[in-house]
Design a protein around this motif. Structure first.
Motif, PDB file in Angstrom:
ATOM      1  N   PRO A  49     -34.808 -17.363  11.133  1.00  0.00           N
ATOM      2  CA  PRO A  49     -33.898 -18.390  11.623  1.00  0.00           C
ATOM      3  C   PRO A  49     -34.334 -18.885  12.999  1.00  0.00           C
ATOM      4  CG  PRO A  49     -32.695 -16.473  10.840  1.00  0.00           C
ATOM      5  CD  PRO A  49     -34.128 -16.108  10.841  1.00  0.00           C
ATOM      6  N   VAL A  50     -34.149 -20.158  13.237  1.00  0.00           N
ATOM      7  CA  VAL A  50     -34.487 -20.747  14.532  1.00  0.00           C
ATOM      8  C   VAL A  50     -33.246 -21.422  15.095  1.00  0.00           C
ATOM      9  CG1 VAL A  50     -36.933 -21.077  14.017  1.00  0.00           C
ATOM     10  CG2 VAL A  50     -35.313 -22.862  13.437  1.00  0.00           C
ATOM     11  N   SER A  51     -33.229 -21.593  16.390  1.00  0.00           N
ATOM     12  CA  SER A  51     -32.107 -22.258  17.045  1.00  0.00           C
ATOM     13  C   SER A  51     -32.093 -23.729  16.670  1.00  0.00           C
ATOM     14  CB  SER A  51     -32.216 -22.121  18.560  1.00  0.00           C
ATOM     15  OG  SER A  51     -32.200 -20.769  18.924  1.00  0.00           O
ATOM     16  N   ASP A  52     -30.908 -24.264  16.460  1.00  0.00           N
ATOM     17  CA  ASP A  52     -30.732 -25.680  16.168  1.00  0.00           C
ATOM     18  C   ASP A  52     -30.200 -26.356  17.421  1.00  0.00           C
ATOM     19  OD1 ASP A  52     -30.178 -28.201  15.275  1.00  0.00           O
ATOM     20  OD2 ASP A  52     -28.754 -27.579  13.720  1.00  0.00           O
ATOM     21  N   PRO A  53     -31.000 -27.196  18.102  1.00  0.00           N
ATOM     22  CA  PRO A  53     -30.554 -27.814  19.351  1.00  0.00           C
ATOM     23  C   PRO A  53     -29.282 -28.646  19.195  1.00  0.00           C
ATOM     24  CG  PRO A  53     -32.896 -28.248  18.966  1.00  0.00           C
ATOM     25  CD  PRO A  53     -32.355 -27.572  17.744  1.00  0.00           C
ATOM     26  N   GLU A  54     -29.036 -29.181  18.006  1.00  0.00           N
ATOM     27  CA  GLU A  54     -27.825 -29.980  17.805  1.00  0.00           C
ATOM     28  C   GLU A  54     -26.572 -29.123  17.770  1.00  0.00           C
ATOM     29  OE1 GLU A  54     -28.070 -32.721  14.581  1.00  0.00           O
ATOM     30  OE2 GLU A  54     -30.066 -33.407  15.172  1.00  0.00           O
ATOM     31  N   ALA A  55     -26.723 -27.811  17.561  1.00  0.00           N
ATOM     32  CA  ALA A  55     -25.563 -26.929  17.469  1.00  0.00           C
ATOM     33  C   ALA A  55     -25.229 -26.260  18.800  1.00  0.00           C
ATOM     34  CB  ALA A  55     -25.804 -25.872  16.400  1.00  0.00           C
ATOM     35  N   LEU A  56     -25.993 -26.540  19.832  1.00  0.00           N
ATOM     36  CA  LEU A  56     -25.724 -25.929  21.134  1.00  0.00           C
ATOM     37  C   LEU A  56     -24.452 -26.496  21.750  1.00  0.00           C
ATOM     38  CD1 LEU A  56     -29.294 -25.885  22.712  1.00  0.00           C
ATOM     39  CD2 LEU A  56     -28.031 -23.978  21.711  1.00  0.00           C
ATOM     40  N   GLU A  57     -23.784 -25.674  22.551  1.00  0.00           N
ATOM     41  CA  GLU A  57     -22.617 -26.155  23.268  1.00  0.00           C
ATOM     42  C   GLU A  57     -23.058 -27.120  24.370  1.00  0.00           C
ATOM     43  OE1 GLU A  57     -23.360 -22.886  23.143  1.00  0.00           O
ATOM     44  OE2 GLU A  57     -21.838 -21.991  21.868  1.00  0.00           O
ATOM     45  N   HIS A  58     -22.154 -27.995  24.761  1.00  0.00           N
ATOM     46  CA  HIS A  58     -22.435 -28.904  25.857  1.00  0.00           C
ATOM     47  C   HIS A  58     -22.198 -28.182  27.177  1.00  0.00           C
ATOM     48  CE1 HIS A  58     -22.826 -32.298  23.183  1.00  0.00           C
ATOM     49  NE2 HIS A  58     -21.743 -31.890  22.549  1.00  0.00           N
ATOM     50  N   LYS A  59     -22.872 -28.655  28.208  1.00  0.00           N
ATOM     51  CA  LYS A  59     -22.648 -28.091  29.534  1.00  0.00           C
ATOM     52  C   LYS A  59     -21.255 -28.472  30.009  1.00  0.00           C
ATOM     53  CE  LYS A  59     -27.428 -28.163  31.023  1.00  0.00           C
ATOM     54  NZ  LYS A  59     -28.393 -28.671  31.996  1.00  0.00           N
ATOM     55  N   TYR A  60     -20.659 -27.588  30.794  1.00  0.00           N
ATOM     56  CA  TYR A  60     -19.365 -27.878  31.388  1.00  0.00           C
ATOM     57  C   TYR A  60     -19.273 -27.164  32.725  1.00  0.00           C
ATOM     58  CZ  TYR A  60     -18.305 -23.384  29.185  1.00  0.00           C
ATOM     59  OH  TYR A  60     -18.341 -22.086  28.787  1.00  0.00           O
ATOM     60  N   LYS A  61     -18.380 -27.650  33.579  1.00  0.00           N
ATOM     61  CA  LYS A  61     -18.267 -27.113  34.930  1.00  0.00           C
ATOM     62  C   LYS A  61     -17.411 -25.861  34.957  1.00  0.00           C
ATOM     63  CE  LYS A  61     -19.996 -29.559  38.401  1.00  0.00           C
ATOM     64  NZ  LYS A  61     -21.101 -29.090  39.177  1.00  0.00           N
ATOM     65  N   VAL A  62     -17.930 -24.837  35.602  1.00  0.00           N
ATOM     66  CA  VAL A  62     -17.150 -23.649  35.926  1.00  0.00           C
ATOM     67  C   VAL A  62     -17.279 -23.500  37.429  1.00  0.00           C
ATOM     68  CG1 VAL A  62     -16.904 -21.178  35.590  1.00  0.00           C
ATOM     69  CG2 VAL A  62     -17.570 -22.604  33.683  1.00  0.00           C
TER      70      VAL A  62
END
Length: 99
Positions: free
Chosen positions: A41-54
């Motif tokens: 299995p490989v990572s799917d870039p479209e399934a990554l979470e979006h960046k958000y501010k913490v």
């Protein structure tokens, strides 16, 4: 997976396998580590979470090229005594002999 919990038509390709409730082919003899060179299995870039501010930007960290072996080797070579190394190797071999 128990048949009651098993998705009937889903093709599973992950690294969660082996265990007390495994009843089927257990994903064959595919290697159970990441990354591997056997078309796992490989990572799917479209399934990554979006960046958000913490308190800065947050995103997934790609650990594919981390050194995961030096610490274990140093422990084995410098911390364990000869008899402890022998017991560790024997325990590992015993757990793998029927795998």
């Amino acid at each position: 997976q128990l048949p009651i919990n098993w998705p009937r038509r889903a093709c599973v390709a992950n690294y969660q396998r082996d265990g007390l409730m495994c009843l089927f082919d257990n994903q064959g003899n595919a290697p159970n580590y990441y990354p591997n060179s056997y078309c796992g299995p490989v990572s799917d870039p479209e399934a990554l979470e979006h960046k958000y501010k913490v308190s800065g930007d947050v995103a997934r960290y790609n650990s594919a090229d981390d050194d995961n072996f030096s610490q274990a080797r140093d422990f084995y070579m410098h911390e364990l005594k000869d008899d402890e190394r022998q017991r560790l190797c024997q325990n590992i071999a015993n757990s793998l002999q029927h795998a």
